[in-house]
Design an enzyme around this catalytic site. Structure first.
Site, PDB file in Angstrom:
ATOM      1  N   HIS A  94       0.836  -1.197   0.000  1.00 47.10           N
ATOM      2  CA  HIS A  94       0.000   0.000   0.000  1.00 47.10           C
ATOM      3  C   HIS A  94       0.873   1.250   0.000  1.00 47.10           C
ATOM      4  O   HIS A  94       1.869   1.325   0.699  1.00 47.10           O
ATOM      5  CB  HIS A  94      -0.885   0.001   1.244  1.00 47.10           C
ATOM      6  CG  HIS A  94      -1.856   1.139   1.266  1.00 47.10           C
ATOM      7  ND1 HIS A  94      -3.058   1.093   0.603  1.00 47.10           N
ATOM      8  CD2 HIS A  94      -1.800   2.345   1.853  1.00 47.10           C
ATOM      9  CE1 HIS A  94      -3.698   2.225   0.791  1.00 47.10           C
ATOM     10  NE2 HIS A  94      -2.962   3.013   1.546  1.00 47.10           N
ATOM     11  N   ASP A 100     -14.532   3.640   7.988  1.00 47.31           N
ATOM     12  CA  ASP A 100     -13.567   4.576   7.388  1.00 47.31           C
ATOM     13  C   ASP A 100     -14.250   5.527   6.419  1.00 47.31           C
ATOM     14  O   ASP A 100     -13.922   6.712   6.368  1.00 47.31           O
ATOM     15  CB  ASP A 100     -12.433   3.820   6.699  1.00 47.31           C
ATOM     16  CG  ASP A 100     -11.419   4.791   6.088  1.00 47.31           C
ATOM     17  OD1 ASP A 100     -10.844   5.588   6.859  1.00 47.31           O
ATOM     18  OD2 ASP A 100     -11.228   4.777   4.862  1.00 47.31           O
ATOM     19  N   ARG A 143     -13.920  13.723   8.677  1.00 46.67           N
ATOM     20  CA  ARG A 143     -12.609  14.358   8.854  1.00 46.67           C
ATOM     21  C   ARG A 143     -12.365  15.407   7.775  1.00 46.67           C
ATOM     22  O   ARG A 143     -11.805  16.475   8.036  1.00 46.67           O
ATOM     23  CB  ARG A 143     -11.507  13.297   8.798  1.00 46.67           C
ATOM     24  CG  ARG A 143     -11.443  12.427  10.034  1.00 46.67           C
ATOM     25  CD  ARG A 143     -10.593  11.199   9.770  1.00 46.67           C
ATOM     26  NE  ARG A 143      -9.236  11.551   9.357  1.00 46.67           N
ATOM     27  CZ  ARG A 143      -8.448  10.756   8.648  1.00 46.67           C
ATOM     28  NH1 ARG A 143      -8.859   9.566   8.250  1.00 46.67           N
ATOM     29  NH2 ARG A 143      -7.235  11.145   8.317  1.00 46.67           N
ATOM     30  N   SER A 150      -6.972   4.673   9.474  1.00 42.37           N
ATOM     31  CA  SER A 150      -7.708   4.650   8.208  1.00 42.37           C
ATOM     32  C   SER A 150      -7.045   3.680   7.233  1.00 42.37           C
ATOM     33  O   SER A 150      -7.696   2.809   6.641  1.00 42.37           O
ATOM     34  CB  SER A 150      -7.746   6.066   7.629  1.00 42.37           C
ATOM     35  OG  SER A 150      -8.195   6.073   6.299  1.00 42.37           O
ATOM     36  N   LYS A 193      -8.159  -0.751   6.511  1.00 42.27           N
ATOM     37  CA  LYS A 193      -8.456  -1.281   5.181  1.00 42.27           C
ATOM     38  C   LYS A 193      -7.513  -2.438   4.835  1.00 42.27           C
ATOM     39  O   LYS A 193      -7.905  -3.415   4.203  1.00 42.27           O
ATOM     40  CB  LYS A 193      -8.371  -0.172   4.138  1.00 42.27           C
ATOM     41  CG  LYS A 193      -9.595   0.749   4.208  1.00 42.27           C
ATOM     42  CD  LYS A 193      -9.474   1.958   3.293  1.00 42.27           C
ATOM     43  CE  LYS A 193      -8.631   3.029   3.899  1.00 42.27           C
ATOM     44  NZ  LYS A 193      -8.678   4.330   3.241  1.00 42.27           N
TER      45      LYS A 193
HETATM   46  N1  URA Z   1      -5.155   7.520   2.905  1.00 38.92           N
HETATM   47  C1  URA Z   1      -6.153   6.908   3.598  1.00 38.92           C
HETATM   48  O1  URA Z   1      -6.614   5.834   3.227  1.00 38.92           O
HETATM   49  N2  URA Z   1      -6.620   7.506   4.711  1.00 38.92           N
HETATM   50  C2  URA Z   1      -6.135   8.691   5.173  1.00 38.92           C
HETATM   51  O2  URA Z   1      -6.594   9.167   6.191  1.00 38.92           O
HETATM   52  C3  URA Z   1      -5.105   9.310   4.433  1.00 38.92           C
HETATM   53  C4  URA Z   1      -4.618   8.690   3.301  1.00 38.92           C
END
Ligand code: URA
Ligand code: CA
Length: 441
Positions: A83, A162, A169, A184, A188
């Protein structure tokens, strides 16, 4: 009985919350029992007071459990996910997936669309005629087993917490908080079901983290969360002051990925992919030694195996693999315009943020959620910081579909570059490699 104002007050006063209290907040918010105004106050308290590693892990796990969790156990072997925290022209995944699959690493990759001025792998892949980015769970698992790698858009039900928290946010000035970003991203990744995770945390003008120190702290936090959640995580901190590679745009980055796999790509993109690929081979237990793993991957680029694997992945997802041999089968823009230097010089600075904004304006990304992507447009750089250009040589080529957008882009691209008559040092790409051992040492 839990009283939400008390939990907000606790965090406001800098007192740690228990895992149960955090679970209560996340669950209550996802189910609509806790209203936006209380959650917004809580997020702002987190923004100012931070969270311990234990609290951040509890938040991550509660979020990961808020929706569907992928079960990859039917795929044999150790599954490794990769990622990136997001950047401009980050073509890495397009190269890395076929590259590591050609060396036997199984990758079940769920990817996203572009976010703000950063591009998304799913948007890029949709440049390829016929390519299916919404695989059913069965298709997804079957392709990983037979081809070695598959890539699909994140399912709607992956980490609903999220989606809801990120939207809140975004409008309450609480995006730039390390525990909130870490939870966050990691929620995932945990819901994605991989056994081990490789993270690329970017910093600089074109990234969420603007400084090395912030990126390092985010990287350490995510490695630590992984450990506390029982998953091995290796994190890199890399430069995103200038774009990665040379191409910015959807079809343009498909071409760029193919060129790397044909042994013609830009050195920095190749270097990062070979390094990350080697880490993934070691994490997957296929190779013990990083240097040896890098040699295997270099060889798979040289002998064409990685390119062949890319074609297999495309074909398995109903795309036309011949686009990699004939780029004219990819979406083409009407205007192609090069900007040239009027004397011999060196590139002193390339502003990734400005170029990212320019690419979005050209249509490569979305300004509003409903916007349609134009896959053909973007920018290809003629060089990177430290490269020497000769009089009349192009420093950038713009691909556009309207004359007005081309004119705007010309000004923006000009504004993104600085030149010097004196030699300029090339930029470092890899700044740090973080493992659990390196944090504890
Ligand atoms: N990427 C994400 O998935 N979440 C964030 O808060 C910032 C970057
Ligand atoms: Ca690129």
């Amino acid at each position: 009985m839990v009283f939400v104002p008390e939990l907000i007050q606790k965090k406001r006063d800098g007192i740690s919350l228990t895992a149960e209290e955090i679970e209560y907040l996340v669950n209550g918010y996802v189910r609509g029992i806790i209203p936006d105004y209380q959650m917004a106050a809580f997020l702002m308290a987190v923004y100012f007071k931070g969270m311990s590693y234990e609290e951040t892990t509890a938040l991550t796990l509660s979020m990961a459990r808020s929706g569907e969790v992928m079960d990859l156990s039917s795929i044999e072997g150790i599954k490794v996910d990769k990622h990136s925290s997001g950047g401009i022209a980050d073509t890495t995944t397009l190269v890395l997936l076929p590259l590591v699959a050609s060396a036997g690493v199984k990758v079940a990759k769920m990817a996203g669309r572009g976010l703000g001025y950063t591009g998304g792998t799913i948007d890029k892949l949709e440049s390829i005629p016929g390519f299916k980015t919404q695989l059913t769970k069965d298709e997804f698992l079957k392709n990983v087993m037979t081809v070695g790698a598959a890539i699909t858009a994140q399912s709607e039900n992956l980490v609903p917490a999220d989606k809801k928290l990120y939207a809140l946010r975004d409008v309450t000035a609480t995006v730039e908080s390390i525990p909130l970003i870490a939870s966050s991203i990691m929620s995932k990744k945990l819901a994605g079901g991989a056994d081990k995770i490789l993270l690329d945390v970017k910093f600089g003008k074109g990234a969420f983290m603007k400084t090395y120190e912030e990126a390092l702290e985010l990287a350490k936090t995510m490695v630590k969360i992984g450990y506390l959640a029982g998953k091995e995580v290796v994190a890199y901190v890399t430069d995103m002051d200038q774009p990665l590679g040379l191409a910015i745009g959807n079809a343009l980055e498909i071409i760029e990925a193919a060129e790397v796999l044909k042994n013609n790509g830009h050195q920095d993109l190749r270097e990062l992919c070979v390094r990350f690929g080697a880490e993934m081979m070691v994490l997957a237990g296929i190779e013990k030694n990083l240097i040896k793993a890098q040699h295997v991957l270099e060889e798979n680029i040289d002998n064409g195996d990685a390119l062949t694997k890319f074609k297999e992945i495309i074909e398995a997802q109903s795309g036309d693999p011949s686009v990699l041999d004939d780029y004219t089968k990819l979406p083409q823009s009407t205007f192609v315009h090069s900007l040239v230097v009027d004397e011999d010089c060196y590139i002193k600075d390339v502003d990734a943020f400005k170029l990212g904004v320019c690419a979005v304006r050209l249509g490569a990304g979305r300004e509003k959620k409903e916007d349609k992507i134009d896959h053909s447009v973007g920018i290809v750089l003629g060089g990177k910081v430290g490269d020497k250009l000769k009089e009349g040589q192009a420093y950038a080529t713009i691909y556009a579909n309207s004359y007005e957008k081309l004119e705007d882009a010309i000004n923006m691209v000009k504004d993104s570059f600085q030149f010097s008559k004196l030699p300029v040092q090339k930029k470092k790409l890899i700044y740090a490699r973080i493992t659990l051992e390196s944090i504890e040492a």
